[in-house]
Design a protein around this motif. Structure first.
Motif, short mmCIF file in Angstrom:
data_model
loop_
_atom_site.label_atom_id
_atom_site.label_comp_id
_atom_site.label_asym_id
_atom_site.label_seq_id
_atom_site.Cartn_x
_atom_site.Cartn_y
_atom_site.Cartn_z
N GLY A 107 34.17 57.26 47.33
CA GLY A 107 35.09 58.11 46.28
C GLY A 107 34.34 58.34 45.11
N HIS A 108 33.66 57.37 44.53
CA HIS A 108 33.01 57.69 43.15
C HIS A 108 31.84 58.53 43.69
N LEU A 109 31.05 58.70 44.99
CA LEU A 109 30.00 59.66 45.34
C LEU A 109 30.88 61.01 45.34
N LEU A 110 31.95 60.79 46.10
CA LEU A 110 32.44 62.32 46.29
C LEU A 110 33.05 62.98 44.90
N LEU A 111 33.62 62.02 43.99
CA LEU A 111 34.22 62.71 42.78
C LEU A 111 32.85 62.79 41.82
N SER A 112 31.67 62.32 42.38
CA SER A 112 30.46 62.56 41.58
C SER A 112 30.76 62.19 39.91
N ARG A 113 31.07 60.81 40.06
CA ARG A 113 31.26 60.29 38.69
C ARG A 113 30.97 58.69 38.68
N GLN A 114 30.30 58.19 37.69
CA GLN A 114 30.02 56.94 37.74
C GLN A 114 31.45 55.94 37.10
N ALA A 115 31.37 54.83 37.23
CA ALA A 115 32.56 53.90 36.70
C ALA A 115 32.95 54.53 35.30
N GLN A 116 34.12 55.00 35.07
CA GLN A 116 34.34 55.45 33.55
C GLN A 116 34.60 54.40 32.64
N THR A 117 34.70 53.09 33.10
CA THR A 117 34.72 52.03 32.14
C THR A 117 33.88 51.86 30.99
N GLY A 118 32.65 52.43 31.28
CA GLY A 118 31.65 52.13 30.13
C GLY A 118 31.19 50.83 30.11
N GLY A 119 31.09 49.94 31.24
CA GLY A 119 30.48 48.68 31.05
C GLY A 119 31.71 47.93 31.10
N GLN A 120 33.09 48.03 30.67
CA GLN A 120 34.07 47.07 30.68
C GLN A 120 34.75 46.70 31.91
N ALA A 121 35.27 45.77 31.91
CA ALA A 121 36.06 45.36 33.23
C ALA A 121 37.40 45.70 32.90
N ILE A 122 38.02 46.12 34.12
CA ILE A 122 39.42 46.55 34.24
C ILE A 122 40.19 45.25 34.57
N ASP A 123 41.18 44.93 33.75
CA ASP A 123 41.96 43.65 34.18
C ASP A 123 43.31 44.17 35.02
N LEU A 124 42.70 44.12 36.21
CA LEU A 124 43.51 44.61 37.33
C LEU A 124 44.97 43.74 37.60
N ALA A 125 44.85 42.48 37.24
CA ALA A 125 46.14 41.61 37.22
C ALA A 125 47.10 42.09 36.20
N GLU A 126 46.54 42.41 35.02
CA GLU A 126 47.48 42.93 33.90
C GLU A 126 48.15 44.15 34.30
N LEU A 127 47.15 45.38 34.68
CA LEU A 127 47.71 46.53 35.28
C LEU A 127 48.77 46.33 36.27
N PHE A 128 48.43 45.35 37.40
CA PHE A 128 49.53 45.29 38.49
C PHE A 128 50.91 44.43 37.77
N HIS A 129 50.51 43.54 36.86
CA HIS A 129 51.80 43.04 36.38
C HIS A 129 52.64 43.64 35.41
N LYS A 130 52.20 44.80 34.71
CA LYS A 130 52.90 45.52 33.84
C LYS A 130 53.33 46.91 34.51
N LEU A 131 52.76 46.89 35.74
CA LEU A 131 53.06 48.15 36.40
C LEU A 131 52.66 49.39 35.85
#
Length: 196
Positions: A107-131
């Motif tokens: 997906g990142h290859l096809l969208l030709s982009r690097q991870a957009q977090t800039g080295g920051q971690a994504i807190d998936l648990a919080e995103l799923f918890h708060k929907l």
């Protein structure tokens, strides 16, 4: 109880069964293969259903894989049981980490982009918890969904062909065996056929 053990399994035996099953790790794969082969639908319907289950297993929407596979199989005149077996065989806890890793990278290859977090971690648990679906879509779900299309299409087409010819050969051999058995019954009406 009909199938209960005479001597209950002890702790050591239960632990060994958990680590290494008595019948081996390939038994579930053989079961699914035989279950697919013995479906009474046409080879095309079985293969389409199985391929639909495989394709859907690549998507990141885990809770609705079976429903998506049933819808695709229905619109392509596939077998629903084969679709469920394709989901269960291809998308399981052993394969999901590999599937997610592949879809993420593709997906990142096809969208030709690097991870957009800039080295920051994504807190998936919080995103799923708060929907927060909107915040989850761009960094996680979009690349995984886009990245699921090429490997899903390749694997489902390959497994369609493999399933189609395997089921077709199995049904042809089975039909020939049944015809031979019927011919032998007609040729010996007294019932003196040798038992096999």
């Amino acid at each position: 109880m009909l199938f209960r053990r005479r001597k209950p399994a002890g702790f050591k035996e239960k632990l060994r069964e958990l680590v290494w099953p008595r019948k081996g790790f390939l038994r579930p794969a053989r079961y699914i293969m035989m279950r697919v082969l013995r479906l009474s639908a046409s080879p095309h319907a079985v293969a389409v259903g199985f391929a639909a289950g495989v394709f859907v297993s690549w998507t990141p929407f885990i809770g609705v894989h079976f429903i998506m596979a049933f819808v695709i199989a229905y619109f392509l005149s596939g077998n629903m049981v084969a679709a469920a077996l394709g989901c269960a065989a291809f998308g399981n806890p052993l394969t999901y980490p590999f599937i997610w890793g592949i879809t993420w990278e593709v997906g990142h290859l096809l969208l030709s982009r690097q991870a957009q977090t800039g080295g920051q971690a994504i807190d998936l648990a919080e995103l799923f918890h708060k929907l927060h679906f909107t915040e989850l879509w761009k960094p996680v779900l979009e690349p995984m969904l886009i990245g699921a299309i090429p490997p899903g299409a390749i694997s489902s087409v390959a497994l369609y062909a493999l399933t189609f010819y395997t089921v077709k050969g199995f049904q042809t051999r089975r039909r020939a065996r049944l015809m031979e058995r019927a011919r032998l019954r007609l040729s010996d009406p007294a019932g003196n056929l040798p038992t096999v």
